[in-house]
Design a protein around this motif. Structure first.
Motif, PDB file in Angstrom:
ATOM      1  N   TYR A  85       0.831  -1.209   0.000  1.00 54.66           N
ATOM      2  CA  TYR A  85       0.000   0.000   0.000  1.00 54.66           C
ATOM      3  C   TYR A  85       0.866   1.261   0.000  1.00 54.66           C
ATOM      4  O   TYR A  85       0.577   2.230  -0.701  1.00 54.66           O
ATOM      5  CB  TYR A  85      -0.912  -0.033   1.225  1.00 54.66           C
ATOM      6  CG  TYR A  85      -1.736   1.209   1.446  1.00 54.66           C
ATOM      7  CD1 TYR A  85      -2.658   1.644   0.502  1.00 54.66           C
ATOM      8  CD2 TYR A  85      -1.597   1.950   2.625  1.00 54.66           C
ATOM      9  CE1 TYR A  85      -3.423   2.783   0.715  1.00 54.66           C
ATOM     10  CE2 TYR A  85      -2.358   3.087   2.849  1.00 54.66           C
ATOM     11  CZ  TYR A  85      -3.262   3.496   1.887  1.00 54.66           C
ATOM     12  OH  TYR A  85      -4.016   4.630   2.100  1.00 54.66           O
ATOM     13  N   LEU A  86       1.961   1.228   0.748  1.00 55.77           N
ATOM     14  CA  LEU A  86       2.825   2.401   0.851  1.00 55.77           C
ATOM     15  C   LEU A  86       3.932   2.412  -0.200  1.00 55.77           C
ATOM     16  O   LEU A  86       4.348   3.484  -0.651  1.00 55.77           O
ATOM     17  CB  LEU A  86       3.460   2.462   2.246  1.00 55.77           C
ATOM     18  CG  LEU A  86       2.501   2.638   3.428  1.00 55.77           C
ATOM     19  CD1 LEU A  86       3.263   2.570   4.742  1.00 55.77           C
ATOM     20  CD2 LEU A  86       1.737   3.955   3.323  1.00 55.77           C
ATOM     21  N   GLY A  87       4.415   1.232  -0.581  1.00 53.68           N
ATOM     22  CA  GLY A  87       5.604   1.182  -1.429  1.00 53.68           C
ATOM     23  C   GLY A  87       5.378   0.802  -2.873  1.00 53.68           C
ATOM     24  O   GLY A  87       6.123   1.231  -3.750  1.00 53.68           O
ATOM     25  N   GLY A  88       4.385  -0.033  -3.164  1.00 51.61           N
ATOM     26  CA  GLY A  88       4.152  -0.458  -4.540  1.00 51.61           C
ATOM     27  C   GLY A  88       4.255  -1.969  -4.690  1.00 51.61           C
ATOM     28  O   GLY A  88       4.194  -2.716  -3.713  1.00 51.61           O
ATOM     29  N   GLU A  89       4.442  -2.414  -5.930  1.00 48.36           N
ATOM     30  CA  GLU A  89       4.469  -3.847  -6.230  1.00 48.36           C
ATOM     31  C   GLU A  89       5.886  -4.407  -6.094  1.00 48.36           C
ATOM     32  O   GLU A  89       6.850  -3.820  -6.577  1.00 48.36           O
ATOM     33  CB  GLU A  89       3.954  -4.110  -7.644  1.00 48.36           C
ATOM     34  CG  GLU A  89       2.466  -3.885  -7.818  1.00 48.36           C
ATOM     35  CD  GLU A  89       1.633  -4.886  -7.039  1.00 48.36           C
ATOM     36  OE1 GLU A  89       2.207  -5.844  -6.491  1.00 48.36           O
ATOM     37  OE2 GLU A  89       0.405  -4.706  -6.976  1.00 48.36           O
ATOM     38  N   TYR A  90       5.969  -5.576  -5.461  1.00 49.21           N
ATOM     39  CA  TYR A  90       7.241  -6.270  -5.277  1.00 49.21           C
ATOM     40  C   TYR A  90       7.190  -7.606  -6.008  1.00 49.21           C
ATOM     41  O   TYR A  90       6.151  -8.270  -6.031  1.00 49.21           O
ATOM     42  CB  TYR A  90       7.514  -6.496  -3.789  1.00 49.21           C
ATOM     43  CG  TYR A  90       7.804  -5.212  -3.036  1.00 49.21           C
ATOM     44  CD1 TYR A  90       9.107  -4.770  -2.868  1.00 49.21           C
ATOM     45  CD2 TYR A  90       6.772  -4.433  -2.523  1.00 49.21           C
ATOM     46  CE1 TYR A  90       9.383  -3.589  -2.193  1.00 49.21           C
ATOM     47  CE2 TYR A  90       7.028  -3.251  -1.855  1.00 49.21           C
ATOM     48  CZ  TYR A  90       8.339  -2.830  -1.693  1.00 49.21           C
ATOM     49  OH  TYR A  90       8.603  -1.655  -1.037  1.00 49.21           O
ATOM     50  N   ASN A  91       8.322  -7.984  -6.598  1.00 52.23           N
ATOM     51  CA  ASN A  91       8.346  -9.236  -7.356  1.00 52.23           C
ATOM     52  C   ASN A  91       9.521 -10.141  -7.012  1.00 52.23           C
ATOM     53  O   ASN A  91       9.764 -11.131  -7.696  1.00 52.23           O
ATOM     54  CB  ASN A  91       8.343  -8.951  -8.860  1.00 52.23           C
ATOM     55  CG  ASN A  91       9.449  -7.996  -9.277  1.00 52.23           C
ATOM     56  OD1 ASN A  91      10.527  -7.975  -8.678  1.00 52.23           O
ATOM     57  ND2 ASN A  91       9.174  -7.188 -10.297  1.00 52.23           N
ATOM     58  N   GLN A  92      10.269  -9.810  -5.959  1.00 51.65           N
ATOM     59  CA  GLN A  92      11.348 -10.679  -5.497  1.00 51.65           C
ATOM     60  C   GLN A  92      11.213 -10.868  -3.994  1.00 51.65           C
ATOM     61  O   GLN A  92      11.074  -9.891  -3.248  1.00 51.65           O
ATOM     62  CB  GLN A  92      12.721 -10.093  -5.830  1.00 51.65           C
ATOM     63  CG  GLN A  92      13.045 -10.102  -7.320  1.00 51.65           C
ATOM     64  CD  GLN A  92      14.451  -9.607  -7.596  1.00 51.65           C
ATOM     65  OE1 GLN A  92      14.946  -8.718  -6.918  1.00 51.65           O
ATOM     66  NE2 GLN A  92      15.093 -10.188  -8.589  1.00 51.65           N
ATOM     67  N   VAL A  93      11.247 -12.119  -3.560  1.00 50.38           N
ATOM     68  CA  VAL A  93      11.008 -12.444  -2.153  1.00 50.38           C
ATOM     69  C   VAL A  93      12.128 -13.346  -1.651  1.00 50.38           C
ATOM     70  O   VAL A  93      12.454 -14.360  -2.280  1.00 50.38           O
ATOM     71  CB  VAL A  93       9.653 -13.161  -1.968  1.00 50.38           C
ATOM     72  CG1 VAL A  93       9.398 -13.450  -0.494  1.00 50.38           C
ATOM     73  CG2 VAL A  93       8.520 -12.329  -2.551  1.00 50.38           C
ATOM     74  N   THR A  94      12.712 -12.956  -0.513  1.00 55.68           N
ATOM     75  CA  THR A  94      13.732 -13.774   0.144  1.00 55.68           C
ATOM     76  C   THR A  94      13.362 -13.897   1.612  1.00 55.68           C
ATOM     77  O   THR A  94      13.042 -12.894   2.263  1.00 55.68           O
ATOM     78  CB  THR A  94      15.129 -13.142   0.030  1.00 55.68           C
ATOM     79  OG1 THR A  94      15.404 -12.855  -1.338  1.00 55.68           O
ATOM     80  CG2 THR A  94      16.194 -14.087   0.571  1.00 55.68           C
ATOM     81  N   SER A  95      13.391 -15.112   2.139  1.00 55.25           N
ATOM     82  CA  SER A  95      12.993 -15.330   3.528  1.00 55.25           C
ATOM     83  C   SER A  95      14.017 -16.212   4.232  1.00 55.25           C
ATOM     84  O   SER A  95      14.523 -17.180   3.653  1.00 55.25           O
ATOM     85  CB  SER A  95      11.609 -15.978   3.592  1.00 55.25           C
ATOM     86  OG  SER A  95      11.171 -16.089   4.928  1.00 55.25           O
ATOM     87  N   VAL A  96      14.320 -15.849   5.492  1.00 53.93           N
ATOM     88  CA  VAL A  96      15.282 -16.598   6.308  1.00 53.93           C
ATOM     89  C   VAL A  96      14.721 -16.708   7.720  1.00 53.93           C
ATOM     90  O   VAL A  96      14.163 -15.736   8.249  1.00 53.93           O
ATOM     91  CB  VAL A  96      16.660 -15.900   6.345  1.00 53.93           C
ATOM     92  CG1 VAL A  96      17.627 -16.681   7.231  1.00 53.93           C
ATOM     93  CG2 VAL A  96      17.226 -15.742   4.950  1.00 53.93           C
ATOM     94  N   ARG A  97      14.868 -17.883   8.322  1.00 46.76           N
ATOM     95  CA  ARG A  97      14.443 -18.089   9.704  1.00 46.76           C
ATOM     96  C   ARG A  97      15.655 -18.318  10.599  1.00 46.76           C
ATOM     97  O   ARG A  97      16.645 -18.924  10.170  1.00 46.76           O
ATOM     98  CB  ARG A  97      13.498 -19.284   9.810  1.00 46.76           C
ATOM     99  CG  ARG A  97      12.089 -18.997   9.319  1.00 46.76           C
ATOM    100  CD  ARG A  97      11.210 -20.230   9.378  1.00 46.76           C
ATOM    101  NE  ARG A  97       9.843 -19.922   8.973  1.00 46.76           N
ATOM    102  CZ  ARG A  97       8.885 -20.832   8.790  1.00 46.76           C
ATOM    103  NH1 ARG A  97       9.165 -22.122   8.983  1.00 46.76           N
ATOM    104  NH2 ARG A  97       7.679 -20.467   8.427  1.00 46.76           N
ATOM    105  N   SER A  98      15.527 -17.864  11.844  1.00 48.64           N
ATOM    106  CA  SER A  98      16.580 -18.063  12.838  1.00 48.64           C
ATOM    107  C   SER A  98      15.963 -18.674  14.086  1.00 48.64           C
ATOM    108  O   SER A  98      14.802 -18.398  14.420  1.00 48.64           O
ATOM    109  CB  SER A  98      17.256 -16.733  13.192  1.00 48.64           C
ATOM    110  OG  SER A  98      17.831 -16.134  12.050  1.00 48.64           O
ATOM    111  N   GLY A  99      16.758 -19.476  14.761  1.00 46.73           N
ATOM    112  CA  GLY A  99      16.272 -20.075  15.999  1.00 46.73           C
ATOM    113  C   GLY A  99      15.113 -21.018  15.793  1.00 46.73           C
ATOM    114  O   GLY A  99      14.208 -21.087  16.630  1.00 46.73           O
ATOM    115  N   GLU A 100      15.125 -21.769  14.676  1.00 48.04           N
ATOM    116  CA  GLU A 100      14.028 -22.695  14.398  1.00 48.04           C
ATOM    117  C   GLU A 100      14.329 -24.054  15.015  1.00 48.04           C
ATOM    118  O   GLU A 100      15.391 -24.638  14.788  1.00 48.04           O
ATOM    119  CB  GLU A 100      13.821 -22.833  12.891  1.00 48.04           C
ATOM    120  CG  GLU A 100      12.634 -23.705  12.521  1.00 48.04           C
ATOM    121  CD  GLU A 100      12.359 -23.708  11.024  1.00 48.04           C
ATOM    122  OE1 GLU A 100      11.321 -24.267  10.623  1.00 48.04           O
ATOM    123  OE2 GLU A 100      13.187 -23.151  10.268  1.00 48.04           O
TER     124      GLU A 100
END
Length: 482
Positions: free
Chosen positions: A177-192
């Protein structure tokens, strides 16, 4: 506007209270909401409770349905309600399969029914103020979004994947809503661990938008939500978990905290929903829900593959949905054609007389039907005698068996065979005993069945290929300057 409530998600109780105090809206019925009966009755005593979903689908006095649940049964009823023309108000959750979002989009395109996702941050006065500041360029071009969220975990130590994904649905929509459209996603978890997750980072990027980072972790005390927007000339800090210092704007060394009147966002939700119901173009819409879901779903793929996921969006339109459906139908028909071909080969093994004794006999004219055996006193006996004469002549030149059509009586079949052997022997055929056989003649019926089977095998695929012309017909005209 008359609302119906479907399900027992307590998230919607504040919305029910807002409906009860709104002068133009009313909650008329609650279906499968036994767990919320006490709270609903307290704020809306006139609401009727039922466990029959068709009570509001068939009731024309029900204008819209609030979908307060994400189980399969509730979503199935919601789809039926949408197909019946009932507007839906939903709280987007990741528990719902992506197929549900697309199925509802197809229903929307077919019927034009309103599907309204309740993204709560869009109706918050603090977020609207931030949007206003960004539009005015007070901090210059935005460089980065940083969203920090702390959630209460199980026993205060860990979060589960469902908690994080549901939070990300709202967070991602706010960033969009504030920034626009995104088309690249990277996700990382810690302490899983086996017990859960302590922290998850999500990075969003796009061609012409500022990078965004979302961090979701276990709260050490009370839950918090905060968004920092970094621009070339300053920063905007939003505290979305409290009222004090809700928005802080830093421009160089100047720090300001604009006064923002506190508001109850729920009446705005209802007003926006009513505007959409009247045919006005408002946001958020169902395409926003699908976009948010696809981004959050991409975080799961990024975790599995341990890399950045590229998303390729195209507008959700009737044409794009049509192409998607046609692609799915085409793949299904190709597979069906292959399976039917195997079935046709098997059917031909039993029915098709090609390259068999019967086909050779039919080609030589050596098949004698049951009705051709007549009494010698009958007028048709002359025709039968002529046929036997022709068979006797051809048997000298053609190496094929003579087939007598099998009847229902073995005794009759033996008698007819002996009669034909005798007549052929009288005409000089030496091997009549070996070449005259009694058999079931399948030819005509078998050939008819095989013709029908061949047509049925190819017809669906041919019709589908002809329908591809619709893609050309519906293709938008290309401007002359392109």
């Amino acid at each position: 506007m008359n609302f119906a409530l479907l399900g027992n998600d307590s998230t919607f109780i504040p919305l029910v209270q807002a409906i009860a105090t709104h002068g133009e809206h009313k909650l008329t019925i609650a279906v499968n909401a036994d767990a919320l009966m006490g709270e609903i009755s307290q704020c809306s005593p006139s609401t009727r409770f039922s466990d029959k979903w068709d009570d509001f689908v068939s009731n024309k006095n029900t204008d819209a349905v609030i979908v307060a649940g994400h189980d399969e049964g509730t979503l199935t009823i919601a789809k039926q309600a949408a197909a019946a023309g009932r507007m839906l108000l939903l709280y987007p959750r990741m528990h719902r399969e992506i197929a549900v979002y697309y199925e509802l989009a197809l229903i929307h395109d077919d019927t034009g029914v309103l599907l309204f996702p309740w993204f709560q941050d869009r109706f918050d006065s603090r977020v609207r103020k931030a949007k206003e500041l960004l539009s005015s360029g007070s901090i210059g071009e935005v460089v980065r979004f940083q969203f920090d969220e702390e959630l209460s975990g199980d026993e205060g130590l860990y979060l589960n994947g469902g908690q994080i994904d549901d939070a990300l649905m709202q967070d991602v929509d706010l960033i969009r809503y504030l920034g626009g459209e995104y088309n690249q996603v990277t996700s990382v978890r810690s302490g899983e661990t086996e017990d859960g997750i302590s922290l998850q980072n999500v990075s969003l990027a796009g061609g012409e938008v500022a990078e965004a980072t979302i961090q979701v972790k276990v709260a050490t005390s009370t839950p918090k939500r905060a968004l920092t927007i970094v621009g070339q000339q300053g920063t905007i800090e939003l505290n979305l978990s409290g009222d004090e210092s809700a928005v802080t704007v830093t421009e160089g060394e100047d720090v300001s905290r604009p006064t923002i009147p506190t508001n109850d966002p729920l009446p705005d939700v209802l007003d926006r929903f009513q505007q959409a119901a009247q045919g006005n173009i408002v946001a958020p819409n169902w395409a926003d829900a699908i976009r948010a879901y696809e981004i959050v779903e991409a975080t799961a793929r990024s975790l599995r593959r341990r890399r950045t996921i590229d998303l390729h969006f195209e507008s959700t339109s009737e044409r794009s949905l049509f192409k998607t459906q046609m692609t799915a139908v085409g793949c299904g028909l190709l597979l069906l054609t292959l399976l039917m071909m195997l079935g046709l080969l098997g059917l031909g093994t039993f029915l098709d007389p090609s390259d068999s004794v019967e086909s050779k006999a039919a080609a030589a004219g050596f098949i004698v039907r049951t009705e051709e055996f007549v009494d010698e006193q009958s007028r048709d006996s002359i025709q039968f005698t002529e046929k036997v004469d022709q068979i006797a002549i051809r048997m000298q030149k053609v190496n094929a068996s003579v087939l007598i059509e099998q009847s229902s009586s073995d005794e009759t079949d033996r008698s007819r065979r002996e009669k034909l052997i005798q007549q052929l022997g009288d005409r000089g055929v030496q091997d009549a005993e070996q070449r005259v056989l009694v058999a079931e003649i399948r030819g005509d019926a078998a050939r008819t069945i095989m013709r029908i089977a061949r047509v049925a095998w190819m017809l669906p695929l041919i019709v589908f290929l002809l329908l591809q012309i619709l893609i050309v017909i519906t293709k938008p005209a290309t401007p002359a300057n392109q």
